[in-house]
Every structure is written in C-alpha cells, then in structure tokens.
Design a protein around this motif. Structure first.
Motif, short mmCIF file in Angstrom:
data_model
loop_
_atom_site.label_atom_id
_atom_site.label_comp_id
_atom_site.label_asym_id
_atom_site.label_seq_id
_atom_site.Cartn_x
_atom_site.Cartn_y
_atom_site.Cartn_z
N GLN A 1 0.86 -1.18 0.00
CA GLN A 1 0.00 0.00 0.00
C GLN A 1 0.90 1.23 0.00
O GLN A 1 1.85 1.30 0.78
CB GLN A 1 -0.89 0.05 1.24
CG GLN A 1 -1.74 1.32 1.29
CD GLN A 1 -2.37 1.60 2.64
OE1 GLN A 1 -1.97 1.06 3.66
NE2 GLN A 1 -3.37 2.46 2.64
N ARG B 1 0.81 5.40 0.51
CA ARG B 1 -0.06 6.44 1.05
C ARG B 1 0.75 7.71 1.29
O ARG B 1 1.97 7.70 1.26
CB ARG B 1 -0.76 5.97 2.32
CG ARG B 1 0.15 5.58 3.46
CD ARG B 1 -0.68 4.96 4.58
NE ARG B 1 0.09 4.84 5.79
CZ ARG B 1 -0.03 3.84 6.65
NH1 ARG B 1 -0.90 2.89 6.45
NH2 ARG B 1 0.70 3.80 7.73
N CYS C 1 -3.94 1.93 -3.09
CA CYS C 1 -3.95 3.20 -2.36
C CYS C 1 -5.39 3.65 -2.14
O CYS C 1 -6.31 3.17 -2.79
CB CYS C 1 -3.18 4.28 -3.11
SG CYS C 1 -4.02 4.88 -4.60
#
Length: 118
Positions: free
Chosen positions: A43, A45, A80
């Motif tokens: 992920q 971010r 995301c």
C-alpha cells in the motif's frame, strides 16, 4: 497533503513500519510517499507534493519509482486510497478503481489497486 491539520492528524499508528521516499529539487524536499508491504500486498499512502511545485511531474516520478520498487519486492498487488477527484492520475500507473469508497475529512476516496504479475 493536509497543510491545515495538526501533525497528529497525519500520523498513523504504523508509520514507522513503512519505507518512506522523498524527491528533492535543489536540495529541498518536494514530494513524498510512504510504502507499506504486508506479505505480498503493498500500500502506498501520503503521496504529496509541495503546493508551489505541483503540476511539474514530481509525484509521477516518485510514484513510478515506488511502483517499480514494490515490483522488485515481488508483491502481488499495490493499492492506495485515492481522492476521487485524482482518480485519473492513478489510472496512468495501471491502478484501477475498486468498489470500495469512503469519506474522510469531507473528502471522498476510492480504493485503487494494481495487480502485479511476477
């Protein structure tokens, strides 16, 4: 990313577990993103660029690097939480929208992901 919010609004409990990337222009930190890999899922971010430097391709350069880094780590997917008004930006990197959406701080988000064939 959230220039008008206090620092504790931005900090997440597992931030120390991520790999943090920065792009510098003339020795000034200009764009940032954090990557978190859990098993074979990545992920990213907190992709953000200094306001005065936006629109110059810095976030694109940084995100290209981070996606390639994740691929080298042999992840199966990368995802995301994208602001819905920025969805088109992420499509350029091979991410697609999922059915998962939410609102945070009066901003609408959609979860976007890219499946990676290793």
């Amino acid at each position: 990313m959230w220039p008008d919010m206090p620092k504790n609004y931005i900090i997440l409990p597992n931030d120390a577990e991520g790999t943090h990337f920065g792009l510098f222009v003339n020795n000034a930190l200009t764009s940032v993103v954090s990557l978190f890999i859990d098993d074979k899922v990545a992920q990213f971010r907190k992709l953000a660029t200094a306001t005065a430097e936006q629109g110059k391709g810095y976030a694109s350069m940084l995100l290209t690097h981070v996606v390639a880094y994740a691929e080298r780590k042999k992840v199966n997917s990368i995802w995301c939480n994208a602001r819905t008004d920025k969805k088109e930006f992420y499509l350029k990197f091979g991410l697609h929208s999922t059915k998962t959406t939410f609102t945070k701080g009066e901003i609408d988000y959609v979860v976007m992901e890219k499946i990676i064939i290793c």
